[in-house]
Design a protein around this motif. Sequence first.
Motif, PDB file in Angstrom:
ATOM      1  N   LEU A  40       0.758  -1.266   0.079  1.00 41.68           N
ATOM      2  CA  LEU A  40       0.060  -0.013  -0.086  1.00 41.68           C
ATOM      3  C   LEU A  40       0.862   1.160  -0.158  1.00 41.68           C
ATOM      4  O   LEU A  40       0.809   2.153  -0.873  1.00 41.68           O
ATOM      5  N   ILE A  41       1.923   1.349   0.790  1.00 38.12           N
ATOM      6  CA  ILE A  41       2.900   2.297   0.839  1.00 38.12           C
ATOM      7  C   ILE A  41       3.357   2.607  -0.407  1.00 38.12           C
ATOM      8  O   ILE A  41       3.730   3.803  -1.009  1.00 38.12           O
ATOM      9  N   ALA A  42       3.984   1.487  -1.252  1.00 36.93           N
ATOM     10  CA  ALA A  42       4.606   1.601  -2.425  1.00 36.93           C
ATOM     11  C   ALA A  42       3.566   2.133  -3.552  1.00 36.93           C
ATOM     12  O   ALA A  42       4.122   2.847  -4.473  1.00 36.93           O
ATOM     13  N   ARG A  43       2.397   1.528  -3.610  1.00 34.33           N
ATOM     14  CA  ARG A  43       1.322   2.195  -4.595  1.00 34.33           C
ATOM     15  C   ARG A  43       0.940   3.712  -4.134  1.00 34.33           C
ATOM     16  O   ARG A  43       0.719   4.524  -5.237  1.00 34.33           O
ATOM     17  N   LEU A  44       1.019   4.155  -2.984  1.00 36.20           N
ATOM     18  CA  LEU A  44       0.710   5.466  -2.664  1.00 36.20           C
ATOM     19  C   LEU A  44       1.823   6.396  -3.110  1.00 36.20           C
ATOM     20  O   LEU A  44       1.577   7.586  -3.707  1.00 36.20           O
ATOM     21  N   GLU A 118      -7.631  12.633 -15.052  1.00 37.97           N
ATOM     22  CA  GLU A 118      -6.536  11.998 -15.763  1.00 37.97           C
ATOM     23  C   GLU A 118      -5.792  10.809 -14.776  1.00 37.97           C
ATOM     24  O   GLU A 118      -5.028  10.002 -15.383  1.00 37.97           O
ATOM     25  N   LEU A 119      -6.071  10.775 -13.483  1.00 41.92           N
ATOM     26  CA  LEU A 119      -5.434   9.850 -12.619  1.00 41.92           C
ATOM     27  C   LEU A 119      -6.733   9.319 -11.607  1.00 41.92           C
ATOM     28  O   LEU A 119      -6.531   9.411 -10.273  1.00 41.92           O
ATOM     29  N   PRO A 120      -7.483   8.495 -11.913  1.00 40.27           N
ATOM     30  CA  PRO A 120      -8.603   8.028 -11.349  1.00 40.27           C
ATOM     31  C   PRO A 120      -8.083   7.269 -10.041  1.00 40.27           C
ATOM     32  O   PRO A 120      -8.758   6.927  -9.198  1.00 40.27           O
ATOM     33  N   GLU A 121      -6.900   6.535 -10.335  1.00 37.24           N
ATOM     34  CA  GLU A 121      -6.635   5.482  -9.311  1.00 37.24           C
ATOM     35  C   GLU A 121      -6.015   6.353  -7.848  1.00 37.24           C
ATOM     36  O   GLU A 121      -6.062   5.934  -6.768  1.00 37.24           O
TER      37      GLU A 121
END
Length: 332
Positions: A40-44, A118-121
């Motif tokens: 989760l930290i990496a994705r953030l 442009e960045l829904p995630e």
Amino acid sequence: MLPVIDLAELDTAAGRDRLRDVTHEVGFFYLVGHGIEPNLIARLLQVTREFFALPDAAKDAVRMIRSPHFRGYNRLGGELTNGQTDWREQIDIGIDRDPVAGAEDYMRLQGPNQWPAELPELRSVVTEFGDAMSAVSLTLLQRWAQSLGSPADFFDAAFGHSPATLIKLIRYPARRADSPRGDQGVGAHKDSGVLTLLLVEPGSAGLQVEAADGGWIDAPPVDGAFIVNIGEMLEVATNGYLRATRHRVMTPVGAPERISIPYFFSPALDAVIPTIQLPSELQPKARGVERDPANPLYNTYGENTWKSRTRAHPDVFERWYSDEARTNGKQA
């Protein structure tokens, strides 16, 4: 180096005593064993970099100046601390809620976020991170209450409805040798809320914590740890036994780019923080709430954060509340 505390330690009386002592003396520490998934930290961190890599037009479409709730993106130099320009770009994200009908003063901070199309995630990752951090923060607050002689749920009522938590995604650009600006990434300040958990990208530097003698302690990132500090509201709640500590970010010549993500754990805007009755052995060490005419402290969270938000973003205040800005002189 700042002290390191493992969250599991706080299940014991000795661990809670150490938490109390560290935040009485220093006000900052590294938190490990927090249980936030590395993935989760990496994705953030990844989605944060993707946001700052968006074209200027995409970021400007969600600029804070468009929000009466002080949500959204600020360009480099778009925020002030102590009246001086901070050299960073950022996006401020709270909890999405409908605005309060007919709101006045600090209740106007409640409202929706601005999310880049442009960045829904970005929305899903930040929301997942916020939910995970809320649980860790509440555990810390309960352990502080216990360490100060009160029931674990002493503060829970203030966080029981509509918490006004805030997350900032921040980029401090690299500092070139020919840059004419000063070293201020963000000026020396205290956080206006209850507590802050800071995620800093590995390999970066610049955060400094004020020491008791007025000097500055470097606080580089530690792998797998959050940097935690108490805010002004815990200083109020403990009559200064816990005191919010000033800190800053410096970007001297040659400093590399820096990504940091502070999570500000906060109660409802209209919540009044209750005052703890300290045990008799701790009362003599309560220093009282710091009295600074330039920075009054309030026991209602919304009032305390409204003070900070309107000073940091005078352009937003002027844009949406121009009559009040001129009347009250709240320009920085």
